[in-house]
Design a protein around this motif. Structure first.
Motif, PDB file in Angstrom:
ATOM      1  N   THR A  47     -82.039 -91.341 -74.817  1.00 30.54           N
ATOM      2  CA  THR A  47     -81.767 -92.520 -75.642  1.00 30.54           C
ATOM      3  C   THR A  47     -81.339 -93.705 -74.787  1.00 30.54           C
ATOM      4  N   ALA A  48     -81.783 -94.878 -75.173  1.00 28.97           N
ATOM      5  CA  ALA A  48     -81.337 -96.119 -74.552  1.00 28.97           C
ATOM      6  C   ALA A  48     -80.189 -96.732 -75.357  1.00 28.97           C
ATOM      7  N   ASN A  49     -79.812 -96.051 -76.451  1.00 30.09           N
ATOM      8  CA  ASN A  49     -78.740 -96.515 -77.335  1.00 30.09           C
ATOM      9  C   ASN A  49     -77.750 -95.384 -77.591  1.00 30.09           C
ATOM     10  N   PRO A  50     -77.006 -94.979 -76.565  1.00 27.89           N
ATOM     11  CA  PRO A  50     -76.101 -93.834 -76.727  1.00 27.89           C
ATOM     12  C   PRO A  50     -74.943 -94.127 -77.674  1.00 27.89           C
ATOM     13  N   GLU A  51     -74.558 -93.114 -78.435  1.00 31.67           N
ATOM     14  CA  GLU A  51     -73.414 -93.173 -79.353  1.00 31.67           C
ATOM     15  C   GLU A  51     -72.399 -92.149 -78.861  1.00 31.67           C
ATOM     16  N   TRP A  52     -71.592 -92.514 -77.864  1.00 34.69           N
ATOM     17  CA  TRP A  52     -70.627 -91.576 -77.302  1.00 34.69           C
ATOM     18  C   TRP A  52     -69.463 -91.304 -78.251  1.00 34.69           C
ATOM     19  N   ASP A  53     -68.903 -92.343 -78.838  1.00 34.52           N
ATOM     20  CA  ASP A  53     -67.733 -92.240 -79.722  1.00 34.52           C
ATOM     21  C   ASP A  53     -66.689 -91.291 -79.114  1.00 34.52           C
ATOM     22  N   GLN A  54     -66.325 -91.571 -77.874  1.00 38.53           N
ATOM     23  CA  GLN A  54     -65.433 -90.678 -77.131  1.00 38.53           C
ATOM     24  C   GLN A  54     -64.127 -91.385 -76.776  1.00 38.53           C
ATOM     25  N   LYS A  55     -63.021 -90.687 -77.035  1.00 36.59           N
ATOM     26  CA  LYS A  55     -61.686 -91.208 -76.724  1.00 36.59           C
ATOM     27  C   LYS A  55     -61.219 -90.596 -75.415  1.00 36.59           C
ATOM     28  N   ILE A  56     -60.761 -91.441 -74.508  1.00 38.98           N
ATOM     29  CA  ILE A  56     -60.278 -90.999 -73.210  1.00 38.98           C
ATOM     30  C   ILE A  56     -58.860 -91.528 -73.028  1.00 38.98           C
ATOM     31  N   TYR A  57     -57.967 -90.653 -72.620  1.00 35.98           N
ATOM     32  CA  TYR A  57     -56.592 -91.023 -72.346  1.00 35.98           C
ATOM     33  C   TYR A  57     -56.380 -90.998 -70.837  1.00 35.98           C
ATOM     34  N   LEU A  58     -55.991 -92.129 -70.269  1.00 35.80           N
ATOM     35  CA  LEU A  58     -55.772 -92.237 -68.836  1.00 35.80           C
ATOM     36  C   LEU A  58     -54.269 -92.188 -68.562  1.00 35.80           C
ATOM     37  N   SER A  59     -53.835 -91.253 -67.750  1.00 42.61           N
ATOM     38  CA  SER A  59     -52.424 -91.150 -67.372  1.00 42.61           C
ATOM     39  C   SER A  59     -52.223 -91.832 -66.032  1.00 42.61           C
ATOM     40  N   VAL A  60     -51.322 -92.809 -66.020  1.00 44.97           N
ATOM     41  CA  VAL A  60     -51.006 -93.548 -64.794  1.00 44.97           C
ATOM     42  C   VAL A  60     -49.567 -93.189 -64.426  1.00 44.97           C
ATOM     43  N   PRO A  61     -49.391 -92.263 -63.478  1.00 50.87           N
ATOM     44  CA  PRO A  61     -48.028 -91.805 -63.162  1.00 50.87           C
ATOM     45  C   PRO A  61     -47.234 -92.805 -62.324  1.00 50.87           C
ATOM     46  N   GLY A  62     -45.943 -92.892 -62.631  1.00 47.34           N
ATOM     47  CA  GLY A  62     -45.017 -93.638 -61.789  1.00 47.34           C
ATOM     48  C   GLY A  62     -44.967 -95.136 -61.960  1.00 47.34           C
ATOM     49  N   ARG A  63     -45.770 -95.690 -62.847  1.00 43.85           N
ATOM     50  CA  ARG A  63     -45.754 -97.151 -63.007  1.00 43.85           C
ATOM     51  C   ARG A  63     -46.482 -97.562 -64.272  1.00 43.85           C
ATOM     52  N   THR A  64     -46.394 -98.842 -64.586  1.00 45.82           N
ATOM     53  CA  THR A  64     -47.152 -99.388 -65.703  1.00 45.82           C
ATOM     54  C   THR A  64     -48.427-100.031 -65.165  1.00 45.82           C
ATOM     55  N   VAL A  65     -49.367-100.296 -66.036  1.00 48.00           N
ATOM     56  CA  VAL A  65     -50.608-100.971 -65.648  1.00 48.00           C
ATOM     57  C   VAL A  65     -50.298-102.454 -65.496  1.00 48.00           C
ATOM     58  N   SER A  66     -50.687-103.029 -64.355  1.00 49.01           N
ATOM     59  CA  SER A  66     -50.387-104.435 -64.091  1.00 49.01           C
ATOM     60  C   SER A  66     -51.653-105.289 -64.153  1.00 49.01           C
ATOM     61  N   ALA A  67     -51.475-106.611 -64.113  1.00 49.23           N
ATOM     62  CA  ALA A  67     -52.589-107.556 -64.225  1.00 49.23           C
ATOM     63  C   ALA A  67     -53.629-107.359 -63.132  1.00 49.23           C
ATOM     64  N   GLY A  68     -53.232-106.892 -61.958  1.00 55.34           N
ATOM     65  CA  GLY A  68     -54.159-106.713 -60.842  1.00 55.34           C
ATOM     66  C   GLY A  68     -54.915-105.400 -60.849  1.00 55.34           C
ATOM     67  N   ASP A  69     -54.597-104.506 -61.791  1.00 56.15           N
ATOM     68  CA  ASP A  69     -55.321-103.239 -61.883  1.00 56.15           C
ATOM     69  C   ASP A  69     -56.714-103.487 -62.456  1.00 56.15           C
ATOM     70  N   GLU A  70     -57.685-102.713 -61.977  1.00 62.75           N
ATOM     71  CA  GLU A  70     -59.060-102.866 -62.445  1.00 62.75           C
ATOM     72  C   GLU A  70     -59.566-101.560 -63.045  1.00 62.75           C
ATOM     73  N   LEU A  71     -59.923-101.619 -64.320  1.00 62.77           N
ATOM     74  CA  LEU A  71     -60.545-100.503 -65.019  1.00 62.77           C
ATOM     75  C   LEU A  71     -62.046-100.746 -64.975  1.00 62.77           C
ATOM     76  N   THR A  72     -62.799 -99.797 -64.430  1.00 66.87           N
ATOM     77  CA  THR A  72     -64.258 -99.956 -64.385  1.00 66.87           C
ATOM     78  C   THR A  72     -64.927 -98.846 -65.178  1.00 66.87           C
ATOM     79  N   LEU A  73     -65.964 -99.221 -65.881  1.00 61.85           N
ATOM     80  CA  LEU A  73     -66.790 -98.278 -66.615  1.00 61.85           C
ATOM     81  C   LEU A  73     -68.199 -98.415 -66.053  1.00 61.85           C
ATOM     82  N   ASP A  74     -68.653 -97.396 -65.344  1.00 60.51           N
ATOM     83  CA  ASP A  74     -69.982 -97.381 -64.757  1.00 60.51           C
ATOM     84  C   ASP A  74     -70.889 -96.512 -65.610  1.00 60.51           C
TER      85      ASP A  74
END
Length: 111
Positions: A47-74
């Motif tokens: 399919t060229a039109n995937p329907e993932w409908d997937q929930k992902i929980y990212l654990s970032v230990p030891g700190r909070t997510v800051s403005a300089g952090d980059e989340l990439t989805l490839d």
């Protein structure tokens, strides 16, 4: 402390392969935070039109997510006989992460 980032990857539209004759696309999405692989969706078949409908929980230990952090989805096209083909990337900066309950569409870009 551990910060948890909730990511809901819903779908993609009109995915295209670059310059190959093979029309079948088996897309999946890989998630990284600051270059570290954090998870991926399942692969949607043919399919060229995937329907993932997937929930992902990212654990970032030891700190909070800051403005300089980059989340990439490839997004890749899974290939059983050769290397997976890169289809595009979405980059989201830390300042844009969190507090959004609305559905957002992002344009895939080259690396």
């Amino acid at each position: 402390t551990v910060t948890t980032v909730f990511l809901h990857i819903v779908a993609a539209r009109d995915l295209k392969r670059s310059g190959t004759a093979r029309k079948r696309i088996d897309p999946y999405c890989m998630v990284q935070l600051n270059g570290e692989r954090m998870g991926q969706t399942h692969t949607e078949r043919k399919t060229a039109n995937p329907e993932w409908d997937q929930k992902i929980y990212l654990s970032v230990p030891g700190r909070t997510v800051s403005a300089g952090d980059e989340l990439t989805l490839d997004v890749y096209d899974h290939d059983r006989l050769a290397s997976d083909e890169f289809l595009g990337r979405v980059s989201i900066w830390g300042s844009d992460i969190g507090g959004h309950d609305d559905l957002r569409w992002y344009q895939l870009r080259a690396r």
